[in-house]
Design a protein around this motif. Structure first.
Motif, PDB file in Angstrom:
ATOM      1  N   ASN A 119      38.926  49.770  73.741  1.00 29.05           N
ATOM      2  CA  ASN A 119      39.326  49.042  74.860  1.00 29.05           C
ATOM      3  C   ASN A 119      40.850  48.524  74.910  1.00 29.05           C
ATOM      4  OD1 ASN A 119      39.980  46.413  73.625  1.00 29.05           O
ATOM      5  ND2 ASN A 119      37.662  45.817  73.508  1.00 29.05           N
ATOM      6  N   ILE A 120      41.039  48.178  76.218  1.00 34.17           N
ATOM      7  CA  ILE A 120      42.637  48.018  76.567  1.00 34.17           C
ATOM      8  C   ILE A 120      43.196  47.062  75.288  1.00 34.17           C
ATOM      9  CG2 ILE A 120      44.417  47.237  78.146  1.00 34.17           C
ATOM     10  CD1 ILE A 120      43.047  49.844  78.880  1.00 34.17           C
ATOM     11  N   ALA A 121      42.415  46.040  75.380  1.00 34.93           N
ATOM     12  CA  ALA A 121      43.004  44.938  74.225  1.00 34.93           C
ATOM     13  C   ALA A 121      43.212  45.748  72.723  1.00 34.93           C
ATOM     14  CB  ALA A 121      42.095  43.729  73.958  1.00 34.93           C
ATOM     15  N   GLU A 122      42.315  46.244  72.370  1.00 35.69           N
ATOM     16  CA  GLU A 122      42.504  47.153  71.146  1.00 35.69           C
ATOM     17  C   GLU A 122      43.515  47.992  71.139  1.00 35.69           C
ATOM     18  OE1 GLU A 122      37.809  47.092  69.612  1.00 35.69           O
ATOM     19  OE2 GLU A 122      38.248  48.604  71.028  1.00 35.69           O
ATOM     20  N   LEU A 123      43.780  48.843  72.342  1.00 39.45           N
ATOM     21  CA  LEU A 123      44.947  49.791  72.575  1.00 39.45           C
ATOM     22  C   LEU A 123      46.025  48.919  72.421  1.00 39.45           C
ATOM     23  CD1 LEU A 123      45.694  52.861  73.049  1.00 39.45           C
ATOM     24  CD2 LEU A 123      45.477  52.154  75.480  1.00 39.45           C
ATOM     25  N   LEU A 124      46.252  47.893  72.989  1.00 40.86           N
ATOM     26  CA  LEU A 124      47.585  47.355  72.877  1.00 40.86           C
ATOM     27  C   LEU A 124      48.012  47.025  71.477  1.00 40.86           C
ATOM     28  CD1 LEU A 124      47.310  44.746  75.795  1.00 40.86           C
ATOM     29  CD2 LEU A 124      48.903  46.433  75.503  1.00 40.86           C
ATOM     30  N   MET A 125      46.961  46.484  70.500  1.00 39.85           N
ATOM     31  CA  MET A 125      47.342  46.233  69.240  1.00 39.85           C
ATOM     32  C   MET A 125      47.498  47.396  68.475  1.00 39.85           C
ATOM     33  SD  MET A 125      44.636  43.108  68.353  1.00 39.85           S
ATOM     34  CE  MET A 125      43.210  43.977  68.364  1.00 39.85           C
ATOM     35  N   ALA A 126      46.952  48.725  68.683  1.00 40.79           N
ATOM     36  CA  ALA A 126      46.884  49.826  67.953  1.00 40.79           C
ATOM     37  C   ALA A 126      48.318  50.481  68.295  1.00 40.79           C
ATOM     38  CB  ALA A 126      45.900  50.878  68.552  1.00 40.79           C
ATOM     39  N   VAL A 127      48.814  50.347  69.434  1.00 44.34           N
ATOM     40  CA  VAL A 127      50.227  51.050  69.594  1.00 44.34           C
ATOM     41  C   VAL A 127      51.298  49.942  69.666  1.00 44.34           C
ATOM     42  CG1 VAL A 127      49.224  52.756  71.411  1.00 44.34           C
ATOM     43  CG2 VAL A 127      50.187  50.567  71.956  1.00 44.34           C
ATOM     44  N   LYS A 128      50.933  48.695  69.113  1.00 46.87           N
ATOM     45  CA  LYS A 128      51.767  47.867  68.833  1.00 46.87           C
ATOM     46  C   LYS A 128      52.730  47.572  70.069  1.00 46.87           C
ATOM     47  CE  LYS A 128      52.048  48.505  64.024  1.00 46.87           C
ATOM     48  NZ  LYS A 128      51.755  49.553  63.171  1.00 46.87           N
ATOM     49  N   ALA A 129      52.194  47.081  71.160  1.00 46.48           N
ATOM     50  CA  ALA A 129      52.990  47.039  72.392  1.00 46.48           C
ATOM     51  C   ALA A 129      53.738  45.991  72.323  1.00 46.48           C
ATOM     52  CB  ALA A 129      51.994  46.823  73.562  1.00 46.48           C
ATOM     53  N   ALA A 130      54.923  45.987  72.857  1.00 40.95           N
ATOM     54  CA  ALA A 130      55.899  44.654  72.949  1.00 40.95           C
ATOM     55  C   ALA A 130      55.266  43.681  73.764  1.00 40.95           C
ATOM     56  CB  ALA A 130      57.406  45.316  73.023  1.00 40.95           C
ATOM     57  N   GLN A 131      55.652  42.658  73.404  1.00 45.15           N
ATOM     58  CA  GLN A 131      54.968  41.511  74.190  1.00 45.15           C
ATOM     59  C   GLN A 131      53.608  41.626  74.950  1.00 45.15           C
ATOM     60  OE1 GLN A 131      58.749  41.159  76.664  1.00 45.15           O
ATOM     61  NE2 GLN A 131      59.060  39.299  75.363  1.00 45.15           N
ATOM     62  N   PRO A 132      52.400  41.748  74.167  1.00 45.23           N
ATOM     63  CA  PRO A 132      51.488  42.095  75.096  1.00 45.23           C
ATOM     64  C   PRO A 132      50.874  41.160  75.993  1.00 45.23           C
ATOM     65  CG  PRO A 132      51.142  41.790  72.634  1.00 45.23           C
ATOM     66  CD  PRO A 132      52.571  41.831  72.843  1.00 45.23           C
ATOM     67  N   GLU A 133      51.391  39.715  75.744  1.00 49.18           N
ATOM     68  CA  GLU A 133      51.038  38.622  76.506  1.00 49.18           C
ATOM     69  C   GLU A 133      51.482  38.982  78.041  1.00 49.18           C
ATOM     70  OE1 GLU A 133      54.519  37.251  74.145  1.00 49.18           O
ATOM     71  OE2 GLU A 133      52.744  38.374  73.875  1.00 49.18           O
ATOM     72  N   TYR A 134      52.832  39.812  78.159  1.00 48.25           N
ATOM     73  CA  TYR A 134      53.265  40.008  79.403  1.00 48.25           C
ATOM     74  C   TYR A 134      52.994  41.250  80.244  1.00 48.25           C
ATOM     75  CZ  TYR A 134      56.043  35.781  78.283  1.00 48.25           C
ATOM     76  OH  TYR A 134      56.262  34.468  77.611  1.00 48.25           O
ATOM     77  N   VAL A 135      52.368  42.038  79.389  1.00 49.10           N
ATOM     78  CA  VAL A 135      52.318  43.580  79.892  1.00 49.10           C
ATOM     79  C   VAL A 135      51.081  43.527  81.108  1.00 49.10           C
ATOM     80  CG1 VAL A 135      50.375  44.239  78.310  1.00 49.10           C
ATOM     81  CG2 VAL A 135      51.950  46.085  79.220  1.00 49.10           C
ATOM     82  N   THR A 136      51.410  44.565  81.902  1.00 50.33           N
ATOM     83  CA  THR A 136      50.278  44.817  83.099  1.00 50.33           C
ATOM     84  C   THR A 136      49.993  46.363  82.678  1.00 50.33           C
ATOM     85  OG1 THR A 136      51.582  43.533  84.695  1.00 50.33           O
ATOM     86  CG2 THR A 136      50.098  45.386  85.395  1.00 50.33           C
ATOM     87  N   VAL A 137      48.625  46.558  82.853  1.00 47.43           N
ATOM     88  CA  VAL A 137      48.153  47.620  82.349  1.00 47.43           C
ATOM     89  C   VAL A 137      47.617  48.419  83.647  1.00 47.43           C
ATOM     90  CG1 VAL A 137      46.376  48.984  80.975  1.00 47.43           C
ATOM     91  CG2 VAL A 137      47.468  46.707  80.072  1.00 47.43           C
ATOM     92  N   GLN A 138      47.872  49.865  83.903  1.00 48.87           N
ATOM     93  CA  GLN A 138      47.631  50.855  84.868  1.00 48.87           C
ATOM     94  C   GLN A 138      46.635  51.701  84.045  1.00 48.87           C
ATOM     95  OE1 GLN A 138      50.728  52.587  87.152  1.00 48.87           O
ATOM     96  NE2 GLN A 138      49.582  51.732  89.221  1.00 48.87           N
ATOM     97  N   LEU A 139      45.623  51.912  84.420  1.00 47.05           N
ATOM     98  CA  LEU A 139      44.639  53.080  83.880  1.00 47.05           C
ATOM     99  C   LEU A 139      44.326  54.000  84.938  1.00 47.05           C
ATOM    100  CD1 LEU A 139      42.836  54.115  81.767  1.00 47.05           C
ATOM    101  CD2 LEU A 139      41.160  52.352  82.440  1.00 47.05           C
ATOM    102  N   ASN A 140      44.770  55.222  84.910  1.00 48.91           N
ATOM    103  CA  ASN A 140      44.407  56.152  85.798  1.00 48.91           C
ATOM    104  C   ASN A 140      45.008  55.926  87.421  1.00 48.91           C
ATOM    105  OD1 ASN A 140      43.660  57.969  83.794  1.00 48.91           O
ATOM    106  ND2 ASN A 140      41.523  57.188  84.041  1.00 48.91           N
ATOM    107  N   GLY A 141      46.188  55.245  87.387  1.00 44.37           N
ATOM    108  CA  GLY A 141      46.632  54.529  88.597  1.00 44.37           C
ATOM    109  C   GLY A 141      45.977  53.467  89.149  1.00 44.37           C
ATOM    110  N   GLU A 142      45.161  52.823  88.597  1.00 47.67           N
ATOM    111  CA  GLU A 142      44.536  51.528  89.144  1.00 47.67           C
ATOM    112  C   GLU A 142      45.019  50.513  88.017  1.00 47.67           C
ATOM    113  OE1 GLU A 142      42.655  51.152  91.775  1.00 47.67           O
ATOM    114  OE2 GLU A 142      43.023  53.215  92.390  1.00 47.67           O
TER     115      GLU A 142
END
Length: 70
Positions: free
Chosen positions: A17-40
Motif C-alpha cells: 500500500n502507499i504507506a508501506e511504499l513510502l517506508m520501503a523507499v525511505k521517502a524524505a519527510q513522508p508526513e509532507y509528501v503528496t502522492v500521485q498514482l497513475n496521474g490521480e
C-alpha cells in the motif's frame, strides 16, 4: 512486479500500500509528501488502503511554501 516511482523503475516482490511504499523507499519527510498514482492524487487517509499494482506510476510530490522578500 515493476512500478515506476518518480520516473525510476522499482522492483517489488509483492504489492504494497502507499504507506508501506513510502517506508520501503525511505521517502524524505513522508508526513509532507503528496502522492500521485497513475496521474490521480491519493488522499492521505487512503494511503493504507490503496495498493500499487504492476506497471503503476507513482510520483511523490513536495509542495514548498515561499514568499517574497522585500
Amino acid at each position: 512486479m515493476v512500478i515506476k516511482v518518480n520516473g525510476e523503475n522499482l522492483n517489488l516482490e509483492k504489492s504494497l500500500n502507499i504507506a508501506e511504499l513510502l517506508m520501503a523507499v525511505k521517502a524524505a519527510q513522508p508526513e509532507y509528501v503528496t502522492v500521485q498514482l497513475n496521474g490521480e492524487f491519493v488522499e492521505r487517509d487512503d494511503f493504507p488502503k490503496v495498493f500499487v499494482n504492476d506497471g503503476d506510476e507513482i510520483e511523490f510530490l513536495y509542495f514548498m511554501g515561499g514568499g517574497q522578500r522585500d
